[in-house]
Design an enzyme around this catalytic site. Structure first.
Site, PDB file in Angstrom:
ATOM      1  N   ARG A   1      -6.584   0.879   4.084  1.00 12.88           N
ATOM      2  CA  ARG A   1      -5.197   1.091   2.503  1.00 12.88           C
ATOM      3  C   ARG A   1      -4.911   0.533   2.335  1.00 12.88           C
ATOM      4  NH1 ARG A   1      -3.161  -0.986   8.224  1.00 12.88           N
ATOM      5  NH2 ARG A   1      -1.236  -1.097   8.409  1.00 12.88           N
TER       6      ARG A   1
ATOM      7  N   HIS B   1       0.783  -0.863  -0.325  1.00 15.92           N
ATOM      8  CA  HIS B   1      -0.143   0.084  -0.023  1.00 15.92           C
ATOM      9  C   HIS B   1       1.138   1.010   0.192  1.00 15.92           C
ATOM     10  CE1 HIS B   1       0.858   0.792   4.162  1.00 15.92           C
ATOM     11  NE2 HIS B   1       1.276  -0.626   4.722  1.00 15.92           N
TER      12      HIS B   1
ATOM     13  N   GLU C   1      -1.305  -6.840   7.171  1.00 18.76           N
ATOM     14  CA  GLU C   1       0.287  -6.387   8.526  1.00 18.76           C
ATOM     15  C   GLU C   1      -0.044  -7.557   9.173  1.00 18.76           C
ATOM     16  OE1 GLU C   1       2.938  -5.894   7.335  1.00 18.76           O
ATOM     17  OE2 GLU C   1       3.372  -4.146   7.310  1.00 18.76           O
TER      18      GLU C   1
ATOM     19  N   HIS D   1       0.632  -5.727   2.120  1.00 18.68           N
ATOM     20  CA  HIS D   1       1.089  -4.672   3.714  1.00 18.68           C
ATOM     21  C   HIS D   1       2.262  -5.338   3.615  1.00 18.68           C
ATOM     22  CE1 HIS D   1      -2.417  -3.373   5.134  1.00 18.68           C
ATOM     23  NE2 HIS D   1      -2.726  -4.957   5.030  1.00 18.68           N
TER      24      HIS D   1
HETATM   25  O1  LIG Z   1       2.991  -2.047  10.326  1.00 21.44           O
HETATM   26  C1  LIG Z   1       3.557  -0.837   9.996  1.00 21.44           C
HETATM   27  O2  LIG Z   1       4.074  -0.538  11.195  1.00 21.44           O
HETATM   28  C2  LIG Z   1       4.215  -0.879   8.548  1.00 21.44           C
HETATM   29  O3  LIG Z   1       3.479  -0.921   8.357  1.00 21.44           O
HETATM   30  C3  LIG Z   1       5.498  -2.072   8.939  1.00 21.44           C
HETATM   31  O4  LIG Z   1       6.165  -1.701   9.817  1.00 21.44           O
HETATM   32  P1  LIG Z   1       8.010  -2.341   9.880  1.00 21.44           P
HETATM   33  O5  LIG Z   1       8.516  -1.623   9.169  1.00 21.44           O
HETATM   34  O6  LIG Z   1       8.516  -1.960  10.842  1.00 21.44           O
HETATM   35  O7  LIG Z   1       7.512  -3.800   9.566  1.00 21.44           O
END
Ligand SMILES: O=C(O)[C@H](O)COP(=O)(O)O
Length: 329
Positions: free
Chosen positions: A129, A80, A183, A253
């Protein structure tokens, strides 16, 4: 009046950017992988066996399933665009926040890059998102089909979202939301600032929570846990579509896509640590004879490299060009 519902016709098939950087590949042929208990330290790509195929039929003028005859299909992955919490540098995980204006622009830009690549079905996470990204990207597509989100959360939702025109169905693309593509759940880090968390717990600890394969953040999911549901969903619901010649886009994600890419590229749990995905950058794979071939990120809708790779993709693009010439003349 058509008897089959739009929903039935497209759902019955399933039982149901940026840059990408990767560490040097060293593929361990002893790796094995199953959809039941996923162990990426033993990966072996599973050939898909389900060939269920009752998606919307393709248009007469432009063969959206043009890769089908050669038993090929395109797979596009998009993380996203920037979200409001990406902008604020907050751990987001399964919290459902929308895109920023920049994220909207990234999604539109991603759509331009893939505007000449066929898409028959779209999978997204259940988070806004990813869904915004998919919708905004598809609005840019040359084929101008309408992406329609399928609602199967209840019988009533299915009934109330029926479409009764075959022609309209033919001009639509089903969008299938799946929580399994969400995610990773970031547990007690959700809503915390990444920088402040690093200052509080130490950079090393936060790096382990964010990038290690099997160490979960407090009360959250490790990448391994995220992979267990995301890759199983991919194998059970998306691979059969590809095997049936359907061209698929997935808008999801950073971590759900990292786990899927780990599977597609047969990365080890060491290699996946350095895999980073930027927001809003589409990545193209070709699925052929049970194998995934990585084509990188199309830089633009006319990029020669992407279309030179398969004759079918080149033909699809050529047909789009011809059709728009007819319309303009
Ligand atoms: O969920 C989150 O904060 C981001 O989408 C991905 O985070 P990361 O780069 O810490 O895995």
């Amino acid at each position: 009046m058509a008897t089959a519902t739009f929903h039935q016709s497209i759902v019955s098939f399933a039982s149901p950017s940026s840059t990408i950087s990767q560490c040097g590949f060293k593929i361990d042929s002893s790796l094995s992988f199953t959809s039941k208990k996923i162990n990426f330290c033993k990966i072996k790509a599973m050939a898909s066996v389900s060939y269920n195929n009752t998606l919307l039929s393709p248009s007469k003028t432009i063969p959206d399933n043009s890769l089908k005859k050669s038993n090929e299909a395109a797979l596009i992955l998009i993380r996203h665009g920037e979200s409001l919490w990406n902008e604020k540098n907050l751990f987001t995980g399964c919290v459902d926040v929308p895109l920023t204006e920049k994220g909207v622009e990234e999604a539109i830009e991603a759509g331009k890059r893939i505007s000449n690549i066929p898409v028959d079905v779209i999978f997204t996470s259940s988070l806004i998102r990813a869904q915004m990204t998919a919708m905004l990207a598809m609005i840019q597509h040359r084929r101008k089909k309408v992406p329609i989100i399928l609602h199967d959360e209840s019988e009533q939702a299915k009934t109330w979202s029926q479409v009764f025109s075959d022609e309209t169905k033919n001009q639509s693309i089903p969008v299938i939301p799946a929580w399994q593509l969400n995610e990773r759940m970031y547990g007690e880090l959700q809503g915390l600032n990444k920088q402040e968390t690093a200052e509080r717990y130490g950079k090393q600890q936060v790096h382990e929570w964010r990038r290690s394969y099997d160490i979960p953040p407090p009360k959250g999911e490790s990448l391994e846990m995220c992979a267990e549901r995301a890759v199983a969903y991919f194998q059970d619901n998306i691979e059969p579509k590809l095997a049936a010649g359907k061209n698929v886009m997935i808008a999801a994600h950073g971590n759900s896509l990292r786990s899927i890419i780990m599977y597609l590229d047969k990365l080890t749990c060491q290699e996946v640590i350095s895999l980073e995905l930027s927001t809003g950058i589409p990545l193209l794979y070709i699925f052929k004879e049970g194998k995934f071939m990585k084509r990188g990120s199309p830089v633009g809708p006319t990029e020669a490299g992407v279309y030179a790779y398969t004759k079918r993709l080149a033909q699809y693009r050529q047909k789009l060009e011809e059709d728009s010439e007819v319309i303009c003349s």
